[in-house]
Scaffold this motif. Structure first.
Motif, PDB file in Angstrom:
ATOM      1  N   UNK A 207       2.892   1.320   1.244  1.00  0.00           N
ATOM      2  CA  UNK A 207       1.884   2.130   1.923  1.00  0.00           C
ATOM      3  C   UNK A 207       0.999   1.333   2.869  1.00  0.00           C
ATOM      4  N   UNK A 208       1.599   0.477   3.666  1.00  0.00           N
ATOM      5  CA  UNK A 208       0.829  -0.109   4.766  1.00  0.00           C
ATOM      6  C   UNK A 208       0.267   1.040   5.591  1.00  0.00           C
ATOM      7  N   UNK A 257      -0.061  -6.224  13.466  1.00  0.00           N
ATOM      8  CA  UNK A 257       0.699  -5.485  12.461  1.00  0.00           C
ATOM      9  C   UNK A 257      -0.286  -4.809  11.521  1.00  0.00           C
ATOM     10  N   UNK A 258      -0.144  -3.490  11.392  1.00  0.00           N
ATOM     11  CA  UNK A 258      -1.091  -2.743  10.568  1.00  0.00           C
ATOM     12  C   UNK A 258      -0.765  -2.769   9.093  1.00  0.00           C
ATOM     13  N   UNK A 259      -0.543  -3.936   8.566  1.00  0.00           N
ATOM     14  CA  UNK A 259      -0.290  -4.094   7.135  1.00  0.00           C
ATOM     15  C   UNK A 259       1.195  -4.077   6.830  1.00  0.00           C
ATOM     16  N   UNK A 260       1.590  -4.896   5.882  1.00  0.00           N
ATOM     17  CA  UNK A 260       3.006  -4.968   5.522  1.00  0.00           C
ATOM     18  C   UNK A 260       3.207  -5.145   4.035  1.00  0.00           C
ATOM     19  N   UNK A 261       2.478  -6.092   3.456  1.00  0.00           N
ATOM     20  CA  UNK A 261       2.515  -6.347   2.004  1.00  0.00           C
ATOM     21  C   UNK A 261       3.921  -6.665   1.520  1.00  0.00           C
TER      22      UNK A 261
ATOM     23  N   UNK B 191     -14.141   8.077   2.926  1.00  0.00           N
ATOM     24  CA  UNK B 191     -13.027   8.791   3.555  1.00  0.00           C
ATOM     25  C   UNK B 191     -12.157   7.908   4.416  1.00  0.00           C
ATOM     26  N   UNK B 192     -12.342   6.624   4.313  1.00  0.00           N
ATOM     27  CA  UNK B 192     -11.572   5.685   5.132  1.00  0.00           C
ATOM     28  C   UNK B 192     -10.833   4.713   4.226  1.00  0.00           C
ATOM     29  N   UNK B 193      -9.530   4.917   4.089  1.00  0.00           N
ATOM     30  CA  UNK B 193      -8.728   4.018   3.258  1.00  0.00           C
ATOM     31  C   UNK B 193      -8.513   2.691   3.967  1.00  0.00           C
ATOM     32  N   UNK B 194      -8.505   1.609   3.186  1.00  0.00           N
ATOM     33  CA  UNK B 194      -8.119   0.293   3.701  1.00  0.00           C
ATOM     34  C   UNK B 194      -7.099  -0.276   2.732  1.00  0.00           C
ATOM     35  N   UNK B 195      -5.863  -0.368   3.173  1.00  0.00           N
ATOM     36  CA  UNK B 195      -4.826  -0.845   2.271  1.00  0.00           C
ATOM     37  C   UNK B 195      -4.954  -2.343   2.016  1.00  0.00           C
ATOM     38  N   UNK B 196      -5.533  -3.071   2.964  1.00  0.00           N
ATOM     39  CA  UNK B 196      -5.757  -4.499   2.731  1.00  0.00           C
ATOM     40  C   UNK B 196      -6.850  -4.715   1.690  1.00  0.00           C
TER      41      UNK B 196
END
Lengths: 803, 213
Positions: A207-208, A257-261, B191-196
């Motif tokens: 889910x990047x 790159x908007x995230x990769x993990x 309301x703002x997800x950050x996957x990092x």
């Protein structure tokens, strides 16, 4: 050692673009004549396509062309194809269609008639191993990468294997891989406490936030690809292979790159779809990937159904560990997480005797690729709570059972008796215990406040974190600037610059006179390893160091040639090369760079060392004549594997009535050698912490075993932690002891900082519940409520894809 | 071939350029793709494509939008979302699409100072309202907005994909509450997800910016 740049914070050159919206990710590029493609993906978990009738779609005005598996060279099974006529999971791309606009492309897709022949499928490895159970593939149910390359075969266990496992315990039939060291029997015979536990860890998506959209076009015989990729140079030959061209004919742009993990670590097959389609239709093709499509093609972490028998001495020392892992391996070649997991057990807990057995089993679910700490972080979730249980049984502290088993600089681990470059996990435990005030915090364990109860926990994780043998390239220009060329990629860690600063440090350059050159294969970038596997800090400080050392040697040679004496008579400093005996005899770097251009040969980059990778040779030729070129392959000594360790300490308040919990505190501690970039490291520790909370407490695949359909496609179903699910503040610390096998003492860290937080959360929840161990991740609120009330769980011990 | 040289800010009627010239210039620069080109990629099954979108469908209507203080004339289909109008017709790609279904917040922008998900807002509904995107925060002389500056100083972004949305939510908060508590910032960014997982650094950034707006 005192450094000018290493260990100092800096403003990354790409950060202003990120806060102003100017950073261009793959879907932000526009090209004249660009058309859009949409994918037709499989509605079935496993099927054979008998025929495709696209005539009605292709007759629609504005529809430009179609690409199917028949247009592409065949792929050797069980490797993942670009497009397929035998889809192995719901959402697998079957064909791509290009049209003048995207709405039209989707409308045309709806007009395509496909004759599917449904085939057997499974979403549970044990079901597939059972005699007569379904195979996820027509050619077998066990696949992976062995010493002889990719393989696929059929393996069935006997009914006796299943029956003899014991109620709720993992059956252990013939494995695919196994190894052993020491004397298992003696180890268990000497143990004061033995446990034999079955566990389940979930499969889950990366889910990047940026879906893997890509733009491709052809110009003057070259194929241009704008892609979402963690890495820059490393993917090029692989993507060129997918497209069917020479690496030199691929222009690859991956500046952001908007995230990769892990799922975008190197080239992936979807990148090649717009390239092939663009070639076929003669127009630039933009492939936008939707959130739902990203769930499917974006791959996943493999889940484990595992069992471990561990024997402990009175003081907690692990005398023997016997590990078995059945890995859900997705539809194709998958990933060796289960093997890595065994290595991690061997290193993090250093059992005196150990046996590992494992088998990857195919399922009709999204492909399995590396996800942050592949194998290591799943096994941290499985083993760390069991250490807590053993500590409780033995009457020792949870901190002591970890410390007594922690590796050190002399540790030998794994089946190959490998060494480590250095290891300070004990120090990371000690530092965390001190910063977290562990001794005082544990006194709060079990304290009630209404329906809420306090729990504290800790955990650790590991990943190998550094490699060698890649190339470095830098150029001192006649203007007195240092251009540091890096092919590493932009995962979002800023390590492209943190590691490039080592070239500046070595050359004693002022940082404002340096530029990091990256993000586009036309920029003459060297052959660097991908930005995966926590390796960048170790691997690319070495490449930048050797490139800078090569530049220094050339500076001294030029000074000796122009000013007399031998190269050894000269030193560098203040952006000058000067005579040690008489500092008034000097050349500025700018002057020396100008002389390098005039001298040519190796000085200007007109000649390059033979041992460079062809990509680096081409890059060197590209910069030749622009200044003094420092270029070298990293042949520095490296004995042992470079490990990254992290420990996490967490406090929670669990509501016994609802099963919800609040994480009230978290700190993480890294053992990553010398700290290169303190704020960047803090970002990794805290961000990894958030990711770990998701791994242990929230995220999972849910697949319906009756239909092979997912129920976790959306972000809110999967479910990623929000800002309200994690502590308001988090702490980040480091052991900060230099590694002897790195020129600045650095090792990587990105992966274990997730696993240690996941383990700490599991530990804290179990602590709050007075020592209830779930043997499963994620722990969901209903599981907590059931445990509190002594009810049986709604899942069976080995069940996967639970909701 | 790419449109990095295209400056949407100058292509407005206010600058004295006719609509015909604007259209010519954006076509030449490739900034605008053909009308009705973008699906609402809702992530739902293909069968859920809005009926109005069929046959590249719907009728485009020329409307005026006020974006970042400038009036922009643009042809818009009835079912078109604001995110897609901005990204594909006005060249404003700073607004990101992470999910296109109202889950992640990457497309957050301000409409009359209120943060909204532009993936879930129809362009026709914002006529006559003030739209501010991430591109509208930086001063003309290049000075960063205090939130942007604070995010740089706190190393708030990691991959950066959710950053424009985080910033727009933060700007909206500080407009209505210039001195928020840390917990109020958490609520505003929920309301703002950050996957990092850069939440802590985003919070630090907003708290740092709070004293400066």
């Amino acid at each position: 050692m005192a450094y000018d740049l290493v260990g100092k914070d800096f403003t990354p050159p790409d950060i202003v673009a990120k806060v102003t919206g100017k950073a261009k990710y793959s879907e932000d590029f526009r090209v004249e004549g660009m058309v859009f493609c949409r994918l037709l993906t499989s509605p079935m978990p496993h099927a054979k396509i008998n025929s495709i009738d696209a005539s009605e779609a292709l007759a629609m005005p504005g529809v430009i062309g179609i690409l199917t598996a028949d247009d592409l060279p065949p792929v050797q099974a069980p490797n993942k194809p670009i497009l397929t006529n035998e889809p192995h999971y719901v959402g697998e791309p079957i064909l791509a269609l290009a049209a003048e606009n995207e709405t039209l492309a989707q409308d045309a897709i709806e007009k395509i008639k496909i004759d599917f022949e449904p085939l057997p499928y499974t979403v549970d490895p044990l079901q597939s191993l059972y005699p007569g159970g379904p195979n996820a593939r027509s050619d077998g149910n066990v696949a992976g990468r062995g010493s002889g390359g990719a393989y696929v075969k059929e393996t069935k266990w006997s009914a006796r294997d299943f029956a003899s496992a014991g109620e709720g315990q993992l059956p252990m039939g013939p494995p695919q891989d196994e190894w052993q060291y020491g004397d298992m029997e003696a180890g268990f015979a000497d143990a004061a406490y033995i446990m034999d536990e079955t566990f389940v860890t979930q499969g889950l998506s990366h889910h990047a936030l940026e879906p893997r959209s890509a733009l491709s076009y052809w110009q003057n015989g070259k194929c241009f690809v704008h892609a979402s990729c963690q890495s820059q140079s490393f993917p090029v030959p692989f993507l060129a292979g997918f497209i069917g061209i020479e690496a030199a004919n691929l222009v690859f742009v991956a500046e952001f790159c908007g995230g990769g993990f892990g799922a975008k670590g190197t080239a992936y097959t979807e990148m090649a779809i717009p390239a092939h389609l663009s070639k076929k239709v003669g127009r630039p093709v933009m492939m936008r990937i939707s959130r739902a499509e990203e769930f499917f093609v974006g791959s996943a972490r493999p889940g484990f159904q595992g069992r471990i028998k561990m024997g402990f001495r009175k003081d907690g020392r692990m005398l023997a560990a016997d590990l078995y892992i059945v890995q859900e391996n997705g539809p194709d070649v998958g990933m060796n997480d289960y093997v890595s997991a065994a290595d991690a057990v061997s290193l993090v807990y250093t059992p005196e005797n150990m046996r590992f057995r494992g088998i990857p089993v195919q399922t009709n679910t999204p492909p399995r690729v590396p996800q942050r700490g592949p194998g290591q972080n799943q096994i941290a979730c499985a083993i760390e709570p069991l250490l807590d249980k053993a500590a409780k049984e033995l009457g020792i502290s949870r901190l002591d059972i970890r410390t007594v088993n922690a590796p050190n600089n002399g540790t030998i681990y794994g089946p190959r008796k490998g060494k480590v470059t250095s290891a300070y996990l004990s120090e990371a435990y000690a530092k965390g215990a001190k910063e977290f005030n562990w001794d005082e915090r544990v006194k709060q364990s079990g304290q009630r406040n209404g329906s809420k109860v306090i729990g504290v926990g800790l955990g650790a994780a590991y990943h190998e974190a550094g490699y060698s043998g890649f190339d470095g390239l830098c150029v001192l220009t006649p203007e007195g600037k240092l251009n540091i060329h890096t092919g590493v990629g932009n995962l979002g860690t800023y390590s492209h610059t943190a590691t490039s600063r080592v070239a500046a440090e070595t050359l004693k350059m002022a940082w404002e006179n340096c530029e990091v050159v990256r993000g586009d294969s036309r920029k003459h970038l060297p052959w660097n390893l991908a930005q995966f596997g926590s390796n960048t800090s170790f691997t690319m400080t070495r490449t930048n160091y050797v490139a800078a050392m090569d530049a220094i040697a050339k500076l001294k040679e030029i000074a000796a040639t122009d000013l007399g004496g031998a190269a050894d008579d000269y030193d560098i400093g203040g952006e000058r090369v000067f005579a040690k005996a008489d500092a008034s005899k000097f050349l500025t770097y700018a002057q020396a760079a100008q002389r390098a251009v005039e001298l040519g040969g190796k000085f200007s980059g007109a000649e390059a060392p033979d041992n460079l990778n062809p990509m680096t040779k081409a890059a060197t030729a590209g910069v030749a004549g622009s200044g003094l070129v420092g270029v070298a392959k990293d042949t520095l000594a490296k004995e042992g594997s470079a490990p990254a360790f992290a420990t996490g300490f967490m406090q929670v308040e669990v509501d016994l009535e609802t099963g919800k919990y609040e994480i009230t505190d978290y700190i993480g501690v890294a053992d990553c050698g010398t700290v290169l970039h303190p704020m960047g490291l803090a970002q990794q520790i805290k961000g990894g912490g958030v990711h770990g909370i998701g791994l242990a407490g929230y995220e999972r695949h849910v697949y319906d075993p009756q239909n092979g359909l997912p129920a976790c496609v959306g972000l809110n179903q999967s479910k990623l932690p929000t800002i309200l699910d994690v502590p308001s503040t988090m702490g980040a610390f480091a052991v900060d002891v230099a590694d002897p096998m790195n020129p600045v003492g650095a090792r990587g860290i990105g992966e274990p900082v997730q696993g240690c937080a996941a383990a700490a959360l599991l530990s804290a929840i179990s602590d709050a519940l007075g020592g209830h161990y779930f043997n499963r991740v994620p722990i969901m609120p209903d599981m907590i409520v059931n445990a509190v009330n002594g009810r049986t769980q709604s899942h069976t011990p080995l069940q996967v894809n639970t909701y | 071939m790419t449109v990095e040289s295209f400056d949407p800010a100058t292509a407005t009627p206010a600058s004295g350029v006719s609509r015909r010239e604007i259209i010519k210039s954006v076509i030449a620069s490739g900034a605008v793709v053909s009308a009705g080109s973008i699906l609402g990629l809702s992530g739902c099954s293909p069968g859920e494509t809005p009926a109005a979108a069929t046959s590249a469908g719907g009728v485009e209507r020329l409307i005026s939008l006020n974006v970042n203080g400038k009036v922009r004339r643009v042809d818009v289909m009835p079912q078109e979302t604001l995110a897609n109008t901005l990204r594909y017709k006005l060249g404003l790609t700073g607004t990101k699409l992470g999910c296109d279904r109202g889950e992640c917040g990457a497309c957050t922008l301000l409409i009359d100072d209120v943060p909204v998900y532009s993936c879930s807002t129809l362009t026709h509904n914002v006529r006559g309202r003030n739209v501010v995107t991430i591109e509208g925060l930086q001063a003309a002389d290049g000075t960063l907005h205090p939130v942007q500056q604070a995010f740089v100083e706190e190393l708030s972004p990691q991959c950066g994909f959710c950053t424009p949305g985080q910033i727009m939510s933060s700007v909206a908060l500080l407009k209505s509450n210039p001195s928020p508590t840390r917990d109020e910032v958490r609520q505003a960014l929920s309301g703002n997800l950050c996957r990092c997982g850069a939440y802590d650094h985003y919070l630090n950034g907003v708290m740092r910016a709070a004293g400066r707006v």
